[in-house]
Design a protein around this motif. Structure first.
Motif, PDB file in Angstrom:
ATOM      1  N   MET A 178       0.812  -1.225   0.000  1.00 52.54           N
ATOM      2  CA  MET A 178       0.000   0.000   0.000  1.00 52.54           C
ATOM      3  C   MET A 178       0.841   1.269   0.000  1.00 52.54           C
ATOM      4  O   MET A 178       0.343   2.343  -0.369  1.00 52.54           O
ATOM      5  N   GLU A 179       2.091   1.179   0.414  1.00 56.54           N
ATOM      6  CA  GLU A 179       2.931   2.375   0.503  1.00 56.54           C
ATOM      7  C   GLU A 179       3.250   2.911  -0.889  1.00 56.54           C
ATOM      8  O   GLU A 179       3.500   2.155  -1.812  1.00 56.54           O
ATOM      9  N   GLY A 180       3.213   4.252  -1.023  1.00 58.92           N
ATOM     10  CA  GLY A 180       3.531   4.876  -2.295  1.00 58.92           C
ATOM     11  C   GLY A 180       2.531   5.954  -2.656  1.00 58.92           C
ATOM     12  O   GLY A 180       1.712   6.384  -1.836  1.00 58.92           O
ATOM     13  N   VAL A 181       2.613   6.413  -3.896  1.00 56.36           N
ATOM     14  CA  VAL A 181       1.728   7.460  -4.407  1.00 56.36           C
ATOM     15  C   VAL A 181       0.695   6.819  -5.327  1.00 56.36           C
ATOM     16  O   VAL A 181       1.046   6.061  -6.237  1.00 56.36           O
ATOM     17  N   TRP A 182      -0.563   7.158  -5.098  1.00 55.82           N
ATOM     18  CA  TRP A 182      -1.667   6.552  -5.826  1.00 55.82           C
ATOM     19  C   TRP A 182      -2.585   7.628  -6.406  1.00 55.82           C
ATOM     20  O   TRP A 182      -2.725   8.713  -5.847  1.00 55.82           O
ATOM     21  N   GLU A 183      -3.219   7.285  -7.512  1.00 56.02           N
ATOM     22  CA  GLU A 183      -4.225   8.169  -8.108  1.00 56.02           C
ATOM     23  C   GLU A 183      -5.561   7.436  -8.162  1.00 56.02           C
ATOM     24  O   GLU A 183      -5.626   6.265  -8.562  1.00 56.02           O
ATOM     25  N   LEU A 184      -6.620   8.120  -7.746  1.00 55.39           N
ATOM     26  CA  LEU A 184      -7.954   7.549  -7.846  1.00 55.39           C
ATOM     27  C   LEU A 184      -8.363   7.500  -9.314  1.00 55.39           C
ATOM     28  O   LEU A 184      -8.472   8.532  -9.968  1.00 55.39           O
ATOM     29  N   THR A 185      -8.577   6.305  -9.834  1.00 56.57           N
ATOM     30  CA  THR A 185      -8.892   6.142 -11.257  1.00 56.57           C
ATOM     31  C   THR A 185     -10.289   5.587 -11.499  1.00 56.57           C
ATOM     32  O   THR A 185     -10.748   5.562 -12.640  1.00 56.57           O
ATOM     33  N   ALA A 186     -10.955   5.142 -10.444  1.00 60.00           N
ATOM     34  CA  ALA A 186     -12.341   4.681 -10.574  1.00 60.00           C
ATOM     35  C   ALA A 186     -13.012   4.792  -9.215  1.00 60.00           C
ATOM     36  O   ALA A 186     -12.381   4.580  -8.174  1.00 60.00           O
ATOM     37  N   ALA A 187     -14.288   5.160  -9.226  1.00 61.77           N
ATOM     38  CA  ALA A 187     -15.055   5.272  -7.985  1.00 61.77           C
ATOM     39  C   ALA A 187     -16.517   5.000  -8.293  1.00 61.77           C
ATOM     40  O   ALA A 187     -17.084   5.584  -9.215  1.00 61.77           O
ATOM     41  N   THR A 188     -17.102   4.102  -7.537  1.00 60.94           N
ATOM     42  CA  THR A 188     -18.507   3.752  -7.755  1.00 60.94           C
ATOM     43  C   THR A 188     -19.252   3.725  -6.430  1.00 60.94           C
ATOM     44  O   THR A 188     -18.686   3.417  -5.376  1.00 60.94           O
ATOM     45  N   GLN A 189     -20.528   4.062  -6.511  1.00 65.21           N
ATOM     46  CA  GLN A 189     -21.437   3.939  -5.379  1.00 65.21           C
ATOM     47  C   GLN A 189     -22.714   3.288  -5.890  1.00 65.21           C
ATOM     48  O   GLN A 189     -23.398   3.844  -6.752  1.00 65.21           O
ATOM     49  N   ILE A 221      -3.112  10.345  -3.480  1.00 67.04           N
ATOM     50  CA  ILE A 221      -2.913  10.037  -2.068  1.00 67.04           C
ATOM     51  C   ILE A 221      -1.582   9.323  -1.889  1.00 67.04           C
ATOM     52  O   ILE A 221      -1.225   8.444  -2.677  1.00 67.04           O
ATOM     53  N   GLN A 222      -0.812   9.770  -0.896  1.00 65.79           N
ATOM     54  CA  GLN A 222       0.470   9.164  -0.590  1.00 65.79           C
ATOM     55  C   GLN A 222       0.404   8.532   0.792  1.00 65.79           C
ATOM     56  O   GLN A 222       0.081   9.194   1.775  1.00 65.79           O
ATOM     57  N   LEU A 223       0.729   7.246   0.867  1.00 63.43           N
ATOM     58  CA  LEU A 223       0.781   6.515   2.125  1.00 63.43           C
ATOM     59  C   LEU A 223       2.239   6.153   2.386  1.00 63.43           C
ATOM     60  O   LEU A 223       2.879   5.527   1.537  1.00 63.43           O
ATOM     61  N   ASP A 224       2.781   6.547   3.534  1.00 59.23           N
ATOM     62  CA  ASP A 224       4.185   6.219   3.787  1.00 59.23           C
ATOM     63  C   ASP A 224       4.327   5.241   4.941  1.00 59.23           C
ATOM     64  O   ASP A 224       3.335   4.858   5.579  1.00 59.23           O
ATOM     65  N   THR A 260      -8.047  -4.336  -1.068  1.00 58.49           N
ATOM     66  CA  THR A 260      -7.648  -5.449  -1.924  1.00 58.49           C
ATOM     67  C   THR A 260      -6.425  -5.045  -2.720  1.00 58.49           C
ATOM     68  O   THR A 260      -6.474  -4.078  -3.495  1.00 58.49           O
ATOM     69  N   ILE A 261      -5.322  -5.740  -2.501  1.00 61.09           N
ATOM     70  CA  ILE A 261      -4.091  -5.515  -3.252  1.00 61.09           C
ATOM     71  C   ILE A 261      -3.229  -6.765  -3.075  1.00 61.09           C
ATOM     72  O   ILE A 261      -3.267  -7.386  -2.005  1.00 61.09           O
ATOM     73  N   SER A 262      -2.486  -7.137  -4.109  1.00 57.07           N
ATOM     74  CA  SER A 262      -1.696  -8.368  -4.010  1.00 57.07           C
ATOM     75  C   SER A 262      -0.470  -8.276  -4.902  1.00 57.07           C
ATOM     76  O   SER A 262      -0.341  -7.371  -5.732  1.00 57.07           O
TER      77      SER A 262
END
Length: 240
Positions: free
Chosen positions: A34-45, A62-65, A169-171
């Motif tokens: 999960m650590e690193g810089v991420w961009e939101l590329t999809a969002a659903t409700q 979002i950056q998680l360190d 969810t990440i693997s």
């Protein structure tokens, strides 16, 4: 000669039959992925695409360190999650006054997870800061929400929005994609802090009304600052 050939044959068979001595590779702990810089590329409700709504002010990065810190442009996204679609629409015209991402005034927070394990949930806390009492009052009026009592004694107000047990969810199979699931298993807790830094429960809005949604993030190799500067440049070019 026949005996030698037999020995060689048995040796070859043994090599293929015996299990490998190399240890099996262990999956990477979820917190490291999960650590690193991420961009939101999809969002659903509820199967409805909400990406354009939550990124109308600025792209969501979002950056998680590894120190549990969160730095982001995710203020509008979390306002949507906290206050819901109908209230969020009322304040979108004012959000650029609250979130000055072009000036690198970031939305901060913390994240917490059972480290060094493969897990399927984590906790995130986002600090949403309103820069002036006037902006604070205007935003809360548009949201039709009662400001916390502490606001009466503060020039700046920060509301700490914590969400426990957010699904993740990440693997190793796809380490560049991360999905967050804000579902019924999530427990929100909203607080402000007093002059001593002690938490003060904020009950201006029900924690049951948060937006259940699924968010997909894509990992980026650029720094958070570079991503923001590029977004500002692209916005300026589009306007001109």
């Amino acid at each position: 000669m026949k005996k030698l050939n037999l020995i060689l044959l048995l040796g070859i068979i043994t090599i293929f039959i015996l299990p490998s001595c190399e240890p099996e590779s262990q999956p990477t702990p979820t917190n490291e992925l999960m650590e690193g810089v991420w961009e939101l590329t999809a969002a659903t409700q509820q199967d409805t695409n909400i990406l354009d709504r939550v990124t109308s002010v600025f792209p969501t990065y979002i950056q998680l360190d590894d120190k549990n810190s969160v730095n982001s442009t995710a203020g509008p996204l979390f306002m949507y999650i906290v206050y819901g679609d109908s209230r969020f629409i009322n304040v979108t015209s004012r959000l650029d006054e609250v979130f000055s991402y072009a000036d690198l005034s970031l939305t901060e927070g913390e994240w917490f997870i059972d480290k060094n394990k493969v897990v399927d949930n984590f906790t995130i806390e986002i600090k949403l800061r309103f820069p002036t009492m006037q902006t604070l009052n205007d935003i809360f009026d548009l949201l039709n929400v009662t400001p916390p009592e502490i606001a009466a004694d503060a020039m700046d107000i920060i509301v700490y929005h914590k969400f426990r047990d957010v699904g993740v969810t990440i693997s190793d199979d796809n380490p560049d994609q991360m999905i967050w699931d804000f579902n019924d298993n999530v427990t929100p807790v909203y607080n402000t802090k007093d002059k001593y830094g002690d938490l003060v429960l904020y009950d201006g809005i029900s924690t049951d009304s948060f937006s259940r949604c699924k968010l997909t993030f894509t990992k980026r190799v650029k720094s958070l600052t570079d991503m923001i500067n590029q977004a500002v440049k692209d916005t300026t070019t589009t306007v001109n």
